[in-house]
Design a protein around this motif. Sequence first.
Motif, PDB file in Angstrom:
ATOM      1  N   TYR A  73       0.795  -1.224   0.000  1.00  0.00           N
ATOM      2  CA  TYR A  73       0.000   0.000   0.000  1.00  0.00           C
ATOM      3  C   TYR A  73       0.831   1.279   0.000  1.00  0.00           C
ATOM      4  N   SER A  74       0.138   2.350  -0.399  1.00  0.00           N
ATOM      5  CA  SER A  74       0.678   3.706  -0.300  1.00  0.00           C
ATOM      6  C   SER A  74      -0.171   4.476   0.708  1.00  0.00           C
ATOM      7  N   PHE A  75       0.483   5.337   1.522  1.00  0.00           N
ATOM      8  CA  PHE A  75      -0.239   5.991   2.611  1.00  0.00           C
ATOM      9  C   PHE A  75       0.610   7.116   3.201  1.00  0.00           C
ATOM     10  N   TYR A  76      -0.039   7.925   4.048  1.00  0.00           N
ATOM     11  CA  TYR A  76       0.632   8.998   4.781  1.00  0.00           C
ATOM     12  C   TYR A  76       0.675   8.640   6.266  1.00  0.00           C
ATOM     13  N   VAL A  77       1.759   9.061   6.932  1.00  0.00           N
ATOM     14  CA  VAL A  77       1.885   8.871   8.374  1.00  0.00           C
ATOM     15  C   VAL A  77       2.323  10.185   9.020  1.00  0.00           C
ATOM     16  N   PHE A  78       1.488  10.702   9.901  1.00  0.00           N
ATOM     17  CA  PHE A  78       1.865  11.847  10.733  1.00  0.00           C
ATOM     18  C   PHE A  78       2.338  11.311  12.077  1.00  0.00           C
ATOM     19  N   GLU A  79       3.452  11.859  12.586  1.00  0.00           N
ATOM     20  CA  GLU A  79       3.984  11.420  13.875  1.00  0.00           C
ATOM     21  C   GLU A  79       4.387  12.617  14.723  1.00  0.00           C
ATOM     22  N   ASP A  80       4.075  12.523  15.997  1.00  0.00           N
ATOM     23  CA  ASP A  80       4.460  13.537  16.971  1.00  0.00           C
ATOM     24  C   ASP A  80       4.790  12.801  18.262  1.00  0.00           C
ATOM     25  N   GLU A  81       5.737  13.313  19.034  1.00  0.00           N
ATOM     26  CA  GLU A  81       6.110  12.611  20.252  1.00  0.00           C
ATOM     27  C   GLU A  81       6.680  13.575  21.281  1.00  0.00           C
TER      28      GLU A  81
ATOM     29  N   VAL B 296      -2.607   7.773  10.482  1.00  0.00           N
ATOM     30  CA  VAL B 296      -2.390   7.114   9.193  1.00  0.00           C
ATOM     31  C   VAL B 296      -3.615   7.335   8.315  1.00  0.00           C
ATOM     32  N   ALA B 297      -3.391   7.789   7.086  1.00  0.00           N
ATOM     33  CA  ALA B 297      -4.483   8.013   6.135  1.00  0.00           C
ATOM     34  C   ALA B 297      -3.945   7.833   4.727  1.00  0.00           C
ATOM     35  N   SER B 298      -4.863   7.754   3.775  1.00  0.00           N
ATOM     36  CA  SER B 298      -4.446   7.573   2.381  1.00  0.00           C
ATOM     37  C   SER B 298      -5.038   8.638   1.467  1.00  0.00           C
ATOM     38  N   ASP B 299      -5.422   9.762   2.050  1.00  0.00           N
ATOM     39  CA  ASP B 299      -5.943  10.891   1.282  1.00  0.00           C
ATOM     40  C   ASP B 299      -5.231  12.153   1.762  1.00  0.00           C
ATOM     41  N   ALA B 300      -4.677  12.925   0.830  1.00  0.00           N
ATOM     42  CA  ALA B 300      -3.876  14.091   1.208  1.00  0.00           C
ATOM     43  C   ALA B 300      -4.698  15.138   1.950  1.00  0.00           C
ATOM     44  N   ASP B 301      -5.905  15.413   1.480  1.00  0.00           N
ATOM     45  CA  ASP B 301      -6.742  16.412   2.148  1.00  0.00           C
ATOM     46  C   ASP B 301      -7.117  15.958   3.558  1.00  0.00           C
ATOM     47  N   GLU B 302      -7.368  14.671   3.714  1.00  0.00           N
ATOM     48  CA  GLU B 302      -7.771  14.171   5.028  1.00  0.00           C
ATOM     49  C   GLU B 302      -6.610  14.180   6.015  1.00  0.00           C
ATOM     50  N   ILE B 303      -5.391  13.887   5.556  1.00  0.00           N
ATOM     51  CA  ILE B 303      -4.265  13.920   6.492  1.00  0.00           C
ATOM     52  C   ILE B 303      -3.962  15.363   6.890  1.00  0.00           C
ATOM     53  N   ARG B 304      -4.151  16.312   5.966  1.00  0.00           N
ATOM     54  CA  ARG B 304      -3.977  17.723   6.331  1.00  0.00           C
ATOM     55  C   ARG B 304      -5.007  18.116   7.391  1.00  0.00           C
TER      56      ARG B 304
ATOM     57  N   VAL C 292       3.827  23.745   2.181  1.00  0.00           N
ATOM     58  CA  VAL C 292       4.175  22.328   2.343  1.00  0.00           C
ATOM     59  C   VAL C 292       3.758  21.557   1.094  1.00  0.00           C
ATOM     60  N   ALA C 293       4.719  20.956   0.434  1.00  0.00           N
ATOM     61  CA  ALA C 293       4.432  20.166  -0.768  1.00  0.00           C
ATOM     62  C   ALA C 293       4.212  18.709  -0.363  1.00  0.00           C
ATOM     63  N   VAL C 294       2.957  18.358  -0.126  1.00  0.00           N
ATOM     64  CA  VAL C 294       2.624  16.977   0.232  1.00  0.00           C
ATOM     65  C   VAL C 294       2.527  16.161  -1.051  1.00  0.00           C
ATOM     66  N   PRO C 295       3.366  15.140  -1.210  1.00  0.00           N
ATOM     67  CA  PRO C 295       3.331  14.362  -2.457  1.00  0.00           C
ATOM     68  C   PRO C 295       1.993  13.650  -2.641  1.00  0.00           C
ATOM     69  N   GLU C 296       1.551  13.573  -3.877  1.00  0.00           N
ATOM     70  CA  GLU C 296       0.379  12.762  -4.182  1.00  0.00           C
ATOM     71  C   GLU C 296       0.781  11.285  -4.133  1.00  0.00           C
ATOM     72  N   LEU C 297      -0.144  10.454  -3.714  1.00  0.00           N
ATOM     73  CA  LEU C 297       0.150   9.030  -3.635  1.00  0.00           C
ATOM     74  C   LEU C 297       0.033   8.381  -5.006  1.00  0.00           C
ATOM     75  N   THR C 298       0.997   7.526  -5.310  1.00  0.00           N
ATOM     76  CA  THR C 298       0.876   6.632  -6.454  1.00  0.00           C
ATOM     77  C   THR C 298       0.781   5.217  -5.898  1.00  0.00           C
TER      78      THR C 298
END
Length: 240
Positions: free
Chosen positions: A134-142, A155-163, A210-216
């Motif tokens: 799979y392809s996906f986005y991961v935001f992390e904070d600690e 974790v999400a797979s849509d750029a607008d939703e992760i923003r 912020v240039a968030v890459p599009e998922l392929t």
Amino acid sequence: MAGDAHAALELGRLLCLTASEPRAPGDGDQSWPEERWLRAAVESRPDDIEALTLLTGRLAQQISYWEAVLDMNPDVMEDYGEDEATVRRRQIEAEELYARIRAAGPVGPAAEAGLDELAVLLGVSGKPAAEAAYSFYVFEDEAWSGSVRYGTTIVASDADEIRWACDEWFALETGLSSAPTLTTYVDGAKVSSIDLGRHLVDTAVSWDDVAVPELTGLPLPVGLPVPGHGLYYGFTSAAE
């Protein structure tokens, strides 16, 4: 009623990405605001695979969360009305929901790896999943307090939703650290990592910078965990 069920599902899916109801008072603790909406969707449409998958995946994340609390500090469980019995009830329900998903018939090749991983996490199968699926986005904070690490992952797979999810987190918590990151994975491999701390203005990210890459590749289906990465879809908090 069909419209109500769809609305409940869509709201529940979005709330999977947050610690609590949007803009609600809170301290960043995970409260699973999506659960009641996903349950409503499943009750209205018992054969809806997306609703079943989302609810099963979020219950699996809850099980993992409370098992970790049980291992680290079992005394705190009582403060939340939790104990080994409540964790076990979730486990039984999640296994039953997973069986319903499988009994519904073929779900298509896109979901197979994620469902295999979900089965492993629930302990109902040992079949390894394809890690590069799979392809996906991961935001992390600690943040650290003494020897304890407090972490947040989305974790999400849509750029607008992760923003949107990142904005909700910073509005709620203003972040745990000065170096939150947003990482992009394509076919299971990391292709980009962005230090969002450099783009924070007050308590919000300046997304224009912020240039968030599009998922392929194949996007992670909603509700399913990421094979081989130990990541659940949606919002996860943990202390270790």
